[in-house]
Design a protein around this motif. Structure first.
Motif, PDB file in Angstrom:
ATOM      1  N   ILE A 165      17.199  24.890  -2.562  1.00 11.46           N
ATOM      2  CA  ILE A 165      17.407  24.182  -3.823  1.00 11.46           C
ATOM      3  C   ILE A 165      18.317  24.950  -4.787  1.00 11.46           C
ATOM      4  CG2 ILE A 165      16.262  23.220  -5.858  1.00 11.46           C
ATOM      5  CD1 ILE A 165      15.704  21.674  -3.296  1.00 11.46           C
ATOM      6  N   PHE A 166      18.130  26.256  -4.884  1.00 12.70           N
ATOM      7  CA  PHE A 166      18.803  26.994  -5.952  1.00 12.70           C
ATOM      8  C   PHE A 166      20.031  27.793  -5.500  1.00 12.70           C
ATOM      9  CE2 PHE A 166      14.351  26.496  -7.349  1.00 12.70           C
ATOM     10  CZ  PHE A 166      14.592  25.717  -8.464  1.00 12.70           C
ATOM     11  N   THR A 167      19.946  28.460  -4.361  1.00 18.04           N
ATOM     12  CA  THR A 167      21.074  29.284  -3.900  1.00 18.04           C
ATOM     13  C   THR A 167      22.379  28.494  -3.776  1.00 18.04           C
ATOM     14  OG1 THR A 167      19.555  30.774  -2.742  1.00 18.04           O
ATOM     15  CG2 THR A 167      21.869  30.840  -2.088  1.00 18.04           C
ATOM     16  N   PRO A 168      22.368  27.262  -3.239  1.00 17.15           N
ATOM     17  CA  PRO A 168      23.631  26.504  -3.140  1.00 17.15           C
ATOM     18  C   PRO A 168      24.272  26.207  -4.498  1.00 17.15           C
ATOM     19  CG  PRO A 168      21.958  25.563  -1.694  1.00 17.15           C
ATOM     20  CD  PRO A 168      21.260  26.547  -2.563  1.00 17.15           C
ATOM     21  N   HIS A 169      23.488  26.230  -5.572  1.00 18.55           N
ATOM     22  CA  HIS A 169      24.005  25.955  -6.914  1.00 18.55           C
ATOM     23  C   HIS A 169      24.215  27.243  -7.720  1.00 18.55           C
ATOM     24  CE1 HIS A 169      23.416  21.593  -6.529  1.00 18.55           C
ATOM     25  NE2 HIS A 169      22.303  21.895  -5.893  1.00 18.55           N
ATOM     26  N   ASP A 170      24.278  28.363  -6.995  1.00 13.28           N
ATOM     27  CA  ASP A 170      24.502  29.669  -7.623  1.00 13.28           C
ATOM     28  C   ASP A 170      23.418  29.980  -8.658  1.00 13.28           C
ATOM     29  OD1 ASP A 170      25.859  32.042  -7.759  1.00 13.28           O
ATOM     30  OD2 ASP A 170      27.198  31.401  -9.360  1.00 13.28           O
ATOM     31  N   GLU A 171      22.186  29.653  -8.280  1.00  8.86           N
ATOM     32  CA  GLU A 171      21.035  29.979  -9.105  1.00  8.86           C
ATOM     33  C   GLU A 171      20.081  30.851  -8.296  1.00  8.86           C
ATOM     34  OE1 GLU A 171      19.310  26.562 -11.594  1.00  8.86           O
ATOM     35  OE2 GLU A 171      20.397  25.504 -10.029  1.00  8.86           O
ATOM     36  N   ARG A 172      19.186  31.505  -8.983  1.00 11.05           N
ATOM     37  CA  ARG A 172      18.119  32.225  -8.290  1.00 11.05           C
ATOM     38  C   ARG A 172      16.781  31.858  -8.932  1.00 11.05           C
ATOM     39  NH1 ARG A 172      20.193  36.026 -11.797  1.00 11.05           N
ATOM     40  NH2 ARG A 172      18.678  37.279 -12.961  1.00 11.05           N
ATOM     41  N   MET A 173      15.775  31.751  -8.109  1.00 10.87           N
ATOM     42  CA  MET A 173      14.466  31.355  -8.589  1.00 10.87           C
ATOM     43  C   MET A 173      13.705  32.577  -9.104  1.00 10.87           C
ATOM     44  SD  MET A 173      11.661  29.015  -6.574  1.00 10.87           S
ATOM     45  CE  MET A 173      11.064  30.328  -5.509  1.00 10.87           C
ATOM     46  N   LEU A 174      13.149  32.446 -10.304  1.00 17.12           N
ATOM     47  CA  LEU A 174      12.386  33.538 -10.908  1.00 17.12           C
ATOM     48  C   LEU A 174      10.901  33.432 -10.586  1.00 17.12           C
ATOM     49  CD1 LEU A 174      14.046  33.549 -14.449  1.00 17.12           C
ATOM     50  CD2 LEU A 174      14.604  35.007 -12.491  1.00 17.12           C
ATOM     51  N   ALA A 175      10.392  32.211 -10.503  1.00 20.32           N
ATOM     52  CA  ALA A 175       8.971  31.994 -10.234  1.00 20.32           C
ATOM     53  C   ALA A 175       8.772  30.564  -9.771  1.00 20.32           C
ATOM     54  CB  ALA A 175       8.129  32.269 -11.481  1.00 20.32           C
ATOM     55  N   ALA A 176       7.679  30.358  -9.046  1.00 22.30           N
ATOM     56  CA  ALA A 176       7.318  29.010  -8.602  1.00 22.30           C
ATOM     57  C   ALA A 176       5.811  28.940  -8.442  1.00 22.30           C
ATOM     58  CB  ALA A 176       8.009  28.664  -7.288  1.00 22.30           C
ATOM     59  N   VAL A 177       5.245  27.799  -8.759  1.00 22.60           N
ATOM     60  CA  VAL A 177       3.809  27.615  -8.618  1.00 22.60           C
ATOM     61  C   VAL A 177       3.547  26.238  -8.019  1.00 22.60           C
ATOM     62  CG1 VAL A 177       3.569  26.767 -11.004  1.00 22.60           C
ATOM     63  CG2 VAL A 177       1.566  27.672  -9.806  1.00 22.60           C
ATOM     64  N   GLN A 178       2.689  26.197  -7.011  1.00 22.27           N
ATOM     65  CA  GLN A 178       2.316  24.916  -6.407  1.00 22.27           C
ATOM     66  C   GLN A 178       1.263  24.259  -7.289  1.00 22.27           C
ATOM     67  OE1 GLN A 178       1.365  25.071  -2.229  1.00 22.27           O
ATOM     68  NE2 GLN A 178       0.230  23.142  -2.309  1.00 22.27           N
ATOM     69  N   VAL A 179       1.451  22.987  -7.585  1.00 24.71           N
ATOM     70  CA  VAL A 179       0.574  22.310  -8.542  1.00 24.71           C
ATOM     71  C   VAL A 179       0.156  20.923  -8.050  1.00 24.71           C
ATOM     72  CG1 VAL A 179       1.530  23.496 -10.567  1.00 24.71           C
ATOM     73  CG2 VAL A 179       2.576  21.358  -9.771  1.00 24.71           C
ATOM     74  N   LYS A 180      -0.898  20.430  -8.697  1.00 22.75           N
ATOM     75  CA  LYS A 180      -1.318  19.035  -8.558  1.00 22.75           C
ATOM     76  C   LYS A 180      -1.586  18.505  -9.948  1.00 22.75           C
ATOM     77  CE  LYS A 180      -3.503  19.392  -4.004  1.00 22.75           C
ATOM     78  NZ  LYS A 180      -4.778  19.222  -3.248  1.00 22.75           N
ATOM     79  N   ARG A 181      -1.440  17.199 -10.117  1.00 22.53           N
ATOM     80  CA  ARG A 181      -1.711  16.596 -11.418  1.00 22.53           C
ATOM     81  C   ARG A 181      -3.210  16.572 -11.684  1.00 22.53           C
ATOM     82  NH1 ARG A 181       2.584  14.566 -13.798  1.00 22.53           N
ATOM     83  NH2 ARG A 181       4.397  13.957 -12.567  1.00 22.53           N
ATOM     84  N   ARG A 182      -3.581  16.889 -12.925  1.00 22.71           N
ATOM     85  CA  ARG A 182      -4.983  16.750 -13.322  1.00 22.71           C
ATOM     86  C   ARG A 182      -5.312  15.294 -13.601  1.00 22.71           C
ATOM     87  NH1 ARG A 182      -4.036  20.714 -17.070  1.00 22.71           N
ATOM     88  NH2 ARG A 182      -5.020  19.566 -18.780  1.00 22.71           N
ATOM     89  N   THR A 183      -4.324  14.575 -14.098  1.00 25.91           N
ATOM     90  CA  THR A 183      -4.490  13.145 -14.350  1.00 25.91           C
ATOM     91  C   THR A 183      -3.343  12.409 -13.671  1.00 25.91           C
ATOM     92  OG1 THR A 183      -3.257  13.355 -16.430  1.00 25.91           O
ATOM     93  CG2 THR A 183      -5.654  13.486 -16.545  1.00 25.91           C
ATOM     94  N   LYS A 184      -3.670  11.484 -12.806  1.00 26.41           N
ATOM     95  CA  LYS A 184      -2.640  10.772 -12.081  1.00 26.41           C
ATOM     96  C   LYS A 184      -1.916   9.790 -12.983  1.00 26.41           C
ATOM     97  CE  LYS A 184      -4.466  11.165  -7.417  1.00 26.41           C
ATOM     98  NZ  LYS A 184      -4.788  10.443  -6.168  1.00 26.41           N
TER      99      LYS A 184
END
Length: 208
Positions: A11-30
């Motif tokens: 997602i990020f490297t092709p756009h000359d970006e680097r990822m600083l952090a990522a968190v897997q999430v789910k919605r509390r309210t759909k």
């Protein structure tokens, strides 16, 4: 390759970006989304990612990335700039919890992370990034534990623990060295005493 590494590469490297952090999430309210609007794509996993461009001036973004069931690739969904972030709500300032809310200019999401540790790490990196890169208007961090917003943060705790361990080991070695030194002194004194005794005995007249 971990999901975070794969997201950064796809997602990020092709756009000359680097990822600083990522968190897997789910919605509390759909969210109430019409059935037809989902496109029938089935279940998916959602990640909230923080990234920065490699070119100056650095541009920081918060991106929603999804991986649909049965697919090994990731898809970029919504994206906001750091300046569009208005509030980060940590839900409970007194205990670790996996829930947090993000409020943007045009969106509001209530999330629950896979663990409180994942959420804490993401919020802390986000806060530190806001301090470095936000323009005039910094987002508000509410109901967040002080350890996430302070200088002595969990980002440094690992380094601190290693430093502490090294210091303790060094101190133990010094103390051990001192003890060894004292043993060597005592051994030397005993050898000198024995040598003196031997010399004295050698000089003494022999008795039949």
């Amino acid at each position: 390759m971990s999901a975070r590494s794969a997201i950064n590469k796809e997602i990020f490297t092709p756009h000359d970006e680097r990822m600083l952090a990522a968190v897997q999430v789910k919605r509390r309210t759909k969210k109430k989304i019409p059935f037809l609007a989902t496109g029938g794509q089935g279940d998916y996993t959602t990640f909230i990612c923080l990234s920065v461009t490699n070119k100056k001036p650095a541009q920081v973004s918060i991106t929603k990335v999804k991986q649909f069931e049965g697919s090994s690739s990731f898809v970029r969904r919504s994206q906001w700039t750091l300046d569009q972030l208005r509030q980060v709500n940590g839900i409970d300032p007194n205990r670790d919890c996996p829930e947090f809310d993000l409020t943007f200019e045009n969106a509001f999401d209530q999330w629950v992370a896979g663990s409180s540790g994942d959420k804490c790490m993401f919020v802390q990196v986000l806060h530190n990034t806001c301090q470095r890169h936000s323009a005039d208007r910094k987002p508000e961090f509410v109901n967040c534990q002080s350890k996430l917003l302070g200088g002595n943060s969990i980002l440094h705790s690992a380094a601190d623990s290693v430093t502490s361990a090294v210091q303790k080991a060094s101190q133990a070695l010094n103390e051990r060295g001192e003890r060894l030194g004292r043993v060597e002194e005592k051994t030397g004194d005993m050898m000198n005493s024995a040598q003196q005794f031997a010399d004295t005995a050698h000089k003494s007249p022999h008795h039949c």
